[in-house]
Scaffold this motif. Sequence first.
Motif, short mmCIF file in Angstrom:
data_model
loop_
_atom_site.label_atom_id
_atom_site.label_comp_id
_atom_site.label_asym_id
_atom_site.label_seq_id
_atom_site.Cartn_x
_atom_site.Cartn_y
_atom_site.Cartn_z
N CYS A 137 -1.91 3.87 -1.08
CA CYS A 137 -3.44 3.71 -1.32
C CYS A 137 -3.60 2.10 -2.16
O CYS A 137 -4.83 1.81 -1.96
CB CYS A 137 -3.78 4.80 -2.48
SG CYS A 137 -3.99 6.37 -1.67
N GLU A 138 -2.81 1.69 -2.50
CA GLU A 138 -3.02 0.16 -3.20
C GLU A 138 -2.47 -0.86 -2.37
O GLU A 138 -2.60 -1.91 -2.55
CB GLU A 138 -2.09 0.28 -4.33
CG GLU A 138 -2.44 1.25 -5.56
CD GLU A 138 -1.46 1.12 -6.82
OE1 GLU A 138 -0.41 0.34 -6.57
OE2 GLU A 138 -1.74 1.85 -7.80
N ASP A 187 -7.64 -7.78 10.06
CA ASP A 187 -7.50 -6.52 10.76
C ASP A 187 -6.40 -5.55 10.37
O ASP A 187 -6.67 -4.29 10.27
CB ASP A 187 -7.57 -6.71 12.32
CG ASP A 187 -8.84 -7.28 12.94
OD1 ASP A 187 -9.95 -7.12 12.41
OD2 ASP A 187 -8.30 -8.39 13.74
N TYR A 188 -5.27 -6.09 10.14
CA TYR A 188 -4.14 -5.16 9.74
C TYR A 188 -4.45 -4.61 8.32
O TYR A 188 -4.42 -3.34 8.20
CB TYR A 188 -3.10 -6.21 9.39
CG TYR A 188 -1.71 -5.20 9.38
CD1 TYR A 188 -0.64 -5.27 10.47
CD2 TYR A 188 -1.33 -4.85 8.00
CE1 TYR A 188 0.44 -4.71 10.18
CE2 TYR A 188 -0.11 -4.02 7.87
CZ TYR A 188 0.67 -3.97 8.84
OH TYR A 188 1.96 -3.32 8.66
N ALA A 189 -5.18 -5.40 7.39
CA ALA A 189 -5.50 -4.57 6.27
C ALA A 189 -6.51 -3.75 6.28
O ALA A 189 -6.60 -2.61 5.73
CB ALA A 189 -5.85 -5.85 5.22
N ILE A 223 -2.34 -6.48 0.46
CA ILE A 223 -2.38 -7.42 1.75
C ILE A 223 -3.21 -8.53 1.73
O ILE A 223 -2.97 -9.61 2.26
CB ILE A 223 -2.46 -6.64 3.14
CG1 ILE A 223 -1.29 -5.50 3.24
CG2 ILE A 223 -2.75 -7.31 4.26
CD1 ILE A 223 -1.72 -4.41 4.32
N ARG A 224 -4.45 -8.17 1.31
CA ARG A 224 -5.52 -9.08 1.28
C ARG A 224 -5.20 -10.22 0.41
O ARG A 224 -5.57 -11.61 0.78
CB ARG A 224 -6.92 -8.49 0.98
CG ARG A 224 -7.27 -7.62 2.20
CD ARG A 224 -8.65 -7.19 1.96
NE ARG A 224 -9.13 -6.40 3.12
CZ ARG A 224 -9.22 -4.99 3.09
NH1 ARG A 224 -9.08 -4.62 2.06
NH2 ARG A 224 -9.78 -4.61 4.25
N LYS A 225 -4.55 -10.17 -0.48
CA LYS A 225 -4.38 -11.21 -1.67
C LYS A 225 -2.96 -12.23 -1.09
O LYS A 225 -3.16 -13.26 -1.06
CB LYS A 225 -3.92 -10.61 -2.91
CG LYS A 225 -4.87 -9.74 -3.68
CD LYS A 225 -4.28 -9.38 -5.29
CE LYS A 225 -5.48 -8.75 -5.95
NZ LYS A 225 -5.03 -8.19 -7.23
N LEU A 226 -2.32 -11.36 -0.40
CA LEU A 226 -1.02 -12.28 0.24
C LEU A 226 -1.57 -13.00 1.37
O LEU A 226 -1.11 -14.25 1.63
CB LEU A 226 0.03 -11.11 0.54
CG LEU A 226 0.86 -10.43 -0.51
CD1 LEU A 226 1.72 -9.46 -0.11
CD2 LEU A 226 1.60 -11.61 -1.20
N GLN A 227 -2.44 -12.46 1.96
CA GLN A 227 -3.05 -13.22 3.28
C GLN A 227 -3.75 -14.30 2.97
O GLN A 227 -3.71 -15.43 3.48
CB GLN A 227 -4.16 -12.08 3.93
CG GLN A 227 -5.01 -12.88 5.03
CD GLN A 227 -6.18 -12.13 5.63
OE1 GLN A 227 -6.38 -11.11 5.02
NE2 GLN A 227 -7.07 -12.64 6.18
N LEU A 263 2.30 -11.07 5.32
CA LEU A 263 2.97 -9.92 4.95
C LEU A 263 4.39 -10.17 4.54
O LEU A 263 5.32 -9.35 4.09
CB LEU A 263 3.06 -8.60 5.64
CG LEU A 263 1.54 -8.12 6.13
CD1 LEU A 263 1.65 -6.95 6.90
CD2 LEU A 263 0.94 -7.83 4.88
N ARG A 264 4.74 -11.49 4.51
CA ARG A 264 6.26 -11.81 4.88
C ARG A 264 6.86 -11.60 3.14
O ARG A 264 8.24 -11.37 3.08
CB ARG A 264 6.45 -13.22 5.28
CG ARG A 264 6.26 -13.27 6.65
CD ARG A 264 6.33 -14.83 7.16
NE ARG A 264 7.77 -15.53 6.76
CZ ARG A 264 7.90 -16.60 6.75
NH1 ARG A 264 6.87 -17.54 6.78
NH2 ARG A 264 9.16 -17.09 6.12
N SER A 265 6.13 -11.69 2.26
CA SER A 265 6.79 -11.64 0.74
C SER A 265 6.25 -10.31 0.23
O SER A 265 6.82 -10.16 -0.83
CB SER A 265 5.95 -12.84 -0.04
OG SER A 265 4.42 -12.32 0.02
#
Length: 393
Positions: A355-356, A323-325, A361-365, A9-11
């Motif tokens: 909602c988005e 899990d966060y996402a 998050i998953r893309k950044l992950q 999530l840093r970015s």
Amino acid sequence: MESISMHSLRSFPLTSVRNPFGKTTTSHQCVNNMLTHATATTPPSTTTHRHTVTHKMPPEKIEVFKSLEPWVAQSILPLLKSTEQSWQPSDFLPNSSQSTDQFTTEVQILRDQSANLPDDYLVVLIGNMITEEALPTYQTVFNTFHGVNDETGASPSPWATWTRSWTAEENRHGDLLRTYLYLSGRVNMTMIERTVQNLIASGMDPGTENNPYLGFVYTSFQERATFISHGNTARLAKENGDPSLARICGIIASDEKRHENAYVKIVEKLLEVDTTTAMIAIADMMKKRITMPAYLMNDGEDPSLFSHYSTVAQRLGVYTAADYADIVEFLVVRWRLEKLEELRGEGREAQEYVCELAPRIRKLQKRSNERSSKILGQGGVEFSWIFNKKVMV
């Protein structure tokens, strides 16, 4: 309560949300807001909080929580269990009131089973226990929330009754895990106890800003995170041949699930009675990113202790960026945020953002995992909790 590094999530962009809660007082600027949570490569200082922001809640917002007191008494307090109905740590531990021989036998059985637990698992279990043991800090944070705080220390209000009773239920978790670890003989209790003392002394700043709207969003997220984490430590304990520890972690997870239900219901009610303010609060906490409660843990030796602990938890699958996402997605569905139709302006913007959020998050992950794979697993880190044994991070 639970903790994990979230380098995926840093970015995230640090956009702001207007404060609908009242006058804001900032004691410190938000120094490097990218460190609102610990990361594997850039852990926060063990003595510095990310920011200190307080709000003076306007009377009309205080009144929202006062008006909900009958509802809390009817719908939230029944989710607690009486002392007579509650399990106690001694229910799951060797019985010290037995004969010396019998007690010694039961302790030996515990030690034999715990001998199968890998060192990296112990690191995560200890970190979870230390987080639970910082309970005095969590009750203190609760009592900063205007409109729901315990004004006398023994207030009969339903909000204060909940806070004290929740604290009493949570108190058993650290006691049980700590005693189990002590009896196992696998850990350095002195270093663990120093870490607990340092963590409580450091306090925490989760970004809730004296604001119960923000506070209950935070606890909704945190209790679900803790449920997931303790559930996974239960699963791994069973897989590693320790059924007694699996029961211990499982019973703690069941408490966290019940507490999660309470906090989720509170935010659900706030969305019903004050939709726009509640929606903005959800977005506010998500934009700050959820700071895990033990991010200031410090054993006096490893300045990156929290980061190293949470990276091990990520590697073992105890609690991960995925899990966060999943939690964000769960809360969006549970609170039916996509179906809120009366929102306008900032409320609508907040709704769209939250909602988005999970897919973003998953893309950044995914990108972060690709970068992290190049540096993770290249060496071990010594943990004072397990007598400076090295564990892969």
